[in-house]
Design a protein around this motif. Structure first.
Motif, PDB file in Angstrom:
ATOM      1  N   GLY A 108       0.807  -1.212   0.000  1.00 61.52           N
ATOM      2  CA  GLY A 108       0.000   0.000   0.000  1.00 61.52           C
ATOM      3  C   GLY A 108       0.840   1.260   0.000  1.00 61.52           C
ATOM      4  N   ALA A 109       0.298   2.320   0.612  1.00 63.43           N
ATOM      5  CA  ALA A 109       0.882   3.663   0.528  1.00 63.43           C
ATOM      6  C   ALA A 109       2.090   3.802   1.449  1.00 63.43           C
ATOM      7  CB  ALA A 109      -0.177   4.705   0.865  1.00 63.43           C
ATOM      8  N   THR A 110       3.201   3.170   1.060  1.00 62.25           N
ATOM      9  CA  THR A 110       4.441   3.260   1.825  1.00 62.25           C
ATOM     10  C   THR A 110       5.105   4.612   1.577  1.00 62.25           C
ATOM     11  OG1 THR A 110       5.445   2.004   0.004  1.00 62.25           O
ATOM     12  CG2 THR A 110       4.876   0.789   2.001  1.00 62.25           C
ATOM     13  N   GLU A 111       6.142   4.883   2.371  1.00 66.60           N
ATOM     14  CA  GLU A 111       6.736   6.223   2.416  1.00 66.60           C
ATOM     15  C   GLU A 111       7.202   6.723   1.055  1.00 66.60           C
ATOM     16  OE1 GLU A 111      10.354   8.563   4.802  1.00 66.60           O
ATOM     17  OE2 GLU A 111       9.821   6.486   5.302  1.00 66.60           O
ATOM     18  N   GLU A 112       7.833   5.851   0.248  1.00 64.86           N
ATOM     19  CA  GLU A 112       8.392   6.311  -1.032  1.00 64.86           C
ATOM     20  C   GLU A 112       7.321   6.668  -2.058  1.00 64.86           C
ATOM     21  OE1 GLU A 112       7.253   2.266  -1.831  1.00 64.86           O
ATOM     22  OE2 GLU A 112       8.407   3.117  -0.159  1.00 64.86           O
ATOM     23  N   GLN A 113       6.064   6.305  -1.795  1.00 71.39           N
ATOM     24  CA  GLN A 113       4.978   6.653  -2.715  1.00 71.39           C
ATOM     25  C   GLN A 113       4.553   8.114  -2.549  1.00 71.39           C
ATOM     26  OE1 GLN A 113       3.922   4.286  -5.120  1.00 71.39           O
ATOM     27  NE2 GLN A 113       5.788   3.411  -4.228  1.00 71.39           N
ATOM     28  N   GLY A 114       4.910   8.682  -1.407  1.00 72.72           N
ATOM     29  CA  GLY A 114       4.722  10.111  -1.177  1.00 72.72           C
ATOM     30  C   GLY A 114       3.289  10.582  -1.356  1.00 72.72           C
ATOM     31  N   ALA A 123      -1.007   1.522   4.674  1.00 77.29           N
ATOM     32  CA  ALA A 123       0.024   0.523   4.411  1.00 77.29           C
ATOM     33  C   ALA A 123      -0.089  -0.554   5.492  1.00 77.29           C
ATOM     34  CB  ALA A 123       1.399   1.169   4.439  1.00 77.29           C
ATOM     35  N   HIS A 124       0.027  -1.801   5.107  1.00 83.71           N
ATOM     36  CA  HIS A 124      -0.200  -2.889   6.056  1.00 83.71           C
ATOM     37  C   HIS A 124       0.695  -4.070   5.707  1.00 83.71           C
ATOM     38  CE1 HIS A 124      -2.822  -3.354   2.578  1.00 83.71           C
ATOM     39  NE2 HIS A 124      -2.907  -4.644   2.837  1.00 83.71           N
ATOM     40  N   GLN A 125       1.006  -4.885   6.678  1.00 83.37           N
ATOM     41  CA  GLN A 125       1.902  -6.027   6.443  1.00 83.37           C
ATOM     42  C   GLN A 125       1.156  -7.189   5.807  1.00 83.37           C
ATOM     43  OE1 GLN A 125       5.032  -7.168   9.287  1.00 83.37           O
ATOM     44  NE2 GLN A 125       4.171  -9.247   9.242  1.00 83.37           N
ATOM     45  N   ASN A 130     -11.609  -4.255  -2.929  1.00 82.53           N
ATOM     46  CA  ASN A 130     -11.934  -4.134  -1.510  1.00 82.53           C
ATOM     47  C   ASN A 130     -11.080  -3.042  -0.892  1.00 82.53           C
ATOM     48  OD1 ASN A 130      -9.487  -5.865  -1.627  1.00 82.53           O
ATOM     49  ND2 ASN A 130      -9.735  -5.906   0.581  1.00 82.53           N
ATOM     50  N   ASP A 131     -11.509  -2.525   0.246  1.00 88.03           N
ATOM     51  CA  ASP A 131     -10.738  -1.523   0.971  1.00 88.03           C
ATOM     52  C   ASP A 131      -9.699  -2.207   1.843  1.00 88.03           C
ATOM     53  OD1 ASP A 131     -12.211   0.588  -0.102  1.00 88.03           O
ATOM     54  OD2 ASP A 131     -13.754   0.412   1.463  1.00 88.03           O
ATOM     55  N   TYR A 132      -8.569  -1.530   2.020  1.00 86.04           N
ATOM     56  CA  TYR A 132      -7.512  -2.044   2.881  1.00 86.04           C
ATOM     57  C   TYR A 132      -7.859  -1.837   4.355  1.00 86.04           C
ATOM     58  CZ  TYR A 132      -4.184  -2.427  -1.055  1.00 86.04           C
ATOM     59  OH  TYR A 132      -3.543  -2.779  -2.210  1.00 86.04           O
ATOM     60  N   SER A 133      -7.254  -2.672   5.189  1.00 86.07           N
ATOM     61  CA  SER A 133      -7.287  -2.460   6.636  1.00 86.07           C
ATOM     62  C   SER A 133      -5.861  -2.619   7.145  1.00 86.07           C
ATOM     63  CB  SER A 133      -8.215  -3.479   7.313  1.00 86.07           C
ATOM     64  OG  SER A 133      -7.620  -4.762   7.289  1.00 86.07           O
ATOM     65  N   ASP A 134      -5.626  -2.275   8.406  1.00 87.49           N
ATOM     66  CA  ASP A 134      -4.261  -2.369   8.933  1.00 87.49           C
ATOM     67  C   ASP A 134      -3.990  -3.721   9.582  1.00 87.49           C
ATOM     68  OD1 ASP A 134      -5.846  -2.122  11.149  1.00 87.49           O
ATOM     69  OD2 ASP A 134      -4.912  -0.277  11.894  1.00 87.49           O
TER      70      ASP A 134
END
Length: 305
Positions: free
Chosen positions: A100-106, A116-118, A249-253
């Motif tokens: 998901g939306a990790t840091e480098e995606q800004g 962002a989730h594992q 689907n929507d993401y969850s953590d």
């Protein structure tokens, strides 16, 4: 006297009935018992009197091979040949990653990529390139693409077309090829265990790795012309969008293990961006939902197993 006349009438009626029945049998032939199946076989003759009944003879025919399928493995790459067309599958060692939306995606990341989730995925194989028109033609016997070329990615593919393609491919190979899951696709695009955090698949420079609206002329290009990512996979960013198996689907953590979302809705997920897209849609975490009946000349697929 009356008894004699009655008996005479009955005898006459019995005689008439027997005579009539005999006449019917002479005309149409004796009928089979109830439940018996009758099949007349008419020969191709000019004289209708030559109609005859012949037994059906079933010759034992040896079935020809369905394909020339073969496979060779060289390190992490398996080369598969089917109906004279070869393609490579890259082995991806499973592991855990932040999806998901990790840091480098800004700031380019959309809300649908958060949080962002594992995620943990197992080992799998994935196509070195997008499915080419040559391979699609070898399996399906037709080519739906707008822009033709053996080494061009097949285009104008609906989700249901992918299902038909894999049904036929698996029948010919006795394998279990399929679309990648959304998690497998992103893990592979990021480089798997070899990943270096980048915005696109293998680079922070979109021009290095992908065909998109600024450099493609708004048409697909031959597969494998741009730089591959850390796993040796081409065009994970750009050229044509790629279907994945998941429904939207929507993401969850919540941490997830080999996630796959398949539901009754017709909204599926496509990944990677294509030749018509701005570079924002070529990022490794970008995801878009669309109808499984959607098709365009910048939508194709990649094989997984």
């Amino acid at each position: 006297m009356m008894r004699f006349l009655s008996r005479s009438c009955m005898d006459f009626m019995r005689f008439f009935f027997i005579f009539a029945l005999a006449a019917i049998n002479v005309k149409v032939g004796a009928q089979p018992a109830t439940g018996t199946k009758v099949r007349n076989i008419y020969l191709n003759v000019t004289d209708s009197s030559e109609v005859a009944e012949k037994p059906t003879v079933r010759a034992r025919v040896q079935r020809a091979p369905l394909s020339d399928y073969k496979s060779t493995v060289n390190g992490q790459v398996e080369t598969i040949t089917i109906n004279g067309v070869s393609f490579n599958m890259v082995k991806v060692e499973g592991g855990a990653f932040q999806m998901g939306a990790t840091e480098e995606q800004g700031e380019d990341a959309y809300e649908s990529e958060a949080p962002a989730h594992q995620v943990t995925v197992g080992d799998f194989l994935i196509g070195e390139t997008e499915v080419t028109q040559q391979l699609w033609q070898a399996i399906m016997g037709e080519n739906p693409s707008v822009y033709d070329g053996d080494d061009m990615p097949v285009q104008c593919i609906r989700y249901i077309d992918c299902e038909t393609f894999f049904f036929k491919l698996n029948f010919l190979t006795n394998r279990h090829f399929r679309l990648p899951t959304e998690a497998e696709w992103e893990y592979a695009a990021r480089g798997g265990k070899k990943a270096i955090p980048t915005k696109y698949a293998g680079s922070d420079d979109c021009d290095e790795v992908g065909w998109f609206c600024n450099n493609s002329g708004n048409i697909p290009h031959k597969v494998g012309e741009k730089k591959p990512n850390e796993l040796g996979l081409y065009d994970m960013s750009g050229n044509v969008d790629e279907w994945v198996i998941d429904s939207w689907n929507d993401y969850s953590d919540t941490p997830k293990n080999n996630p796959k979302v398949v539901n009754e809705g017709d909204e599926k997920v496509r990944r990677g961006g294509g030749c018509l897209d701005f570079q924002r849609h070529l990022r490794v975490s970008d995801r878009r939902g669309c109808s499984e009946r959607m098709w365009n000349y910048d939508i194709g697929l990649r094989i997984a197993e």
